[in-house]
Design an enzyme around this catalytic site. Structure first.
Site, mmCIF file in Angstrom:
data_model
loop_
_atom_site.group_PDB
_atom_site.id
_atom_site.type_symbol
_atom_site.label_atom_id
_atom_site.label_comp_id
_atom_site.label_asym_id
_atom_site.label_seq_id
_atom_site.Cartn_x
_atom_site.Cartn_y
_atom_site.Cartn_z
ATOM 1 N N ASP A 8 -21.856 33.236 15.720
ATOM 2 C CA ASP A 8 -20.538 33.647 15.261
ATOM 3 C C ASP A 8 -20.706 35.014 14.591
ATOM 4 O O ASP A 8 -21.829 35.437 14.287
ATOM 5 C CB ASP A 8 -20.001 32.598 14.278
ATOM 6 N N ASP A 10 -18.094 36.934 11.959
ATOM 7 C CA ASP A 10 -17.677 36.982 10.548
ATOM 8 C C ASP A 10 -18.291 35.818 9.774
ATOM 9 O O ASP A 10 -18.091 34.654 10.128
ATOM 10 C CB ASP A 10 -16.149 36.888 10.451
ATOM 11 N N ASP A 167 -20.613 29.633 10.735
ATOM 12 C CA ASP A 167 -20.345 29.300 9.331
ATOM 13 C C ASP A 167 -19.025 28.555 9.154
ATOM 14 O O ASP A 167 -18.478 28.504 8.049
ATOM 15 C CB ASP A 167 -20.316 30.580 8.483
#
Length: 221
Positions: A8, A10, A167
């Protein structure tokens, strides 16, 4: 290349929260409200405009004013999205180690291409990134598995030789649906609603520096 490590963006590779938070606070300023501390805004950053407008203005997509504020937020963010954004501590070393050990790495993000690509380039990630799949690349975004499956196909790997790091609970859900093992990036934004230990990831990393042994174990390298 023996395996593909997908990340991922961000909250996993890049700490984009300072610039996202600044755009959120601009919306509060426009509404005559005082700015919120970055620590308050940070957990909502993985959800982009939706999460940050929820935090900054208590707006949801069901609200009539939401779309107007979403477009203004995105315009403000695009105008200043590489001011304070940086790679998380340990990420450059991790990416170099992955490449040195004969693995490929790529990015799968829900951020749309015209926002993601300039930041990827500004951070110098475009040179070695094997594949970049954005929120508008495929017909579905995470937690749907299609973006991960598309990334594997584009990079030339079977899903059995891929893993995904993220996250947000949606990242782990997408990995599971795609048949890929996963690592939860607990140092990222993680969101306010679901504790990391409930995500059912294969491993949980508390910094990027923790991750290489986990990658080796999951990919048998």
């Amino acid at each position: 290349m023996t395996a593909l490590v997908l990340f991922d963006f961000d909250g996993t590779i890049a700490d984009t929260a300072p610039d996202l938070g600044a755009a959120a606070n601009k919306q509060r300023e426009r509404a005559g409200l005082p700015p919120l501390p970055l620590d308050v805004l940070r957990p909502y950053s993985s959800a982009g405009a939706r999460g940050l407008l929820r935090c900054a203005l208590n707006l949801t997509p069901a609200d009539e004013a939401y779309e107007q504020h979403r477009l203004q937020f995105l315009a403000d963010y695009q105008a200043a999205m590489t001011v304070d954004t940086c790679l998380f501590d340990g990420v450059p070393e991790l990416l170099e180690q992955i490449s040195t050990q004969g693995l490929a790495w790529g990015i799968v993000t829900n951020k749309v291409t015209h926002l993601a690509q300039p930041i990827v380039t500004a951070l110098g990630l475009d040179k070695d990134c094997a594949v970049l799949v954005c929120g508008d690349t495929t017909a579905h975004a995470k937690p749907h598995p299609l973006p991960l499956l598309h990334a594997a196909q584009q990079a030339g790997f079977g899903t059995d030789r891929c893993l995904y790091v993220g996250d947000d609970i949606r990242d782990i859900q997408a990995a599971r649906a795609a048949g890929m093992p996963s690592i939860a990036a607990a140092y990222g934004y993680c969101g306010p609603d679901h504790p990391v230990d409930t995500w059912q990831a294969n491993h949980t990393a508390h910094s990027a520096r923790d991750m290489w042994p986990m990658i080796k174990q999951l990919m048998n390298v």
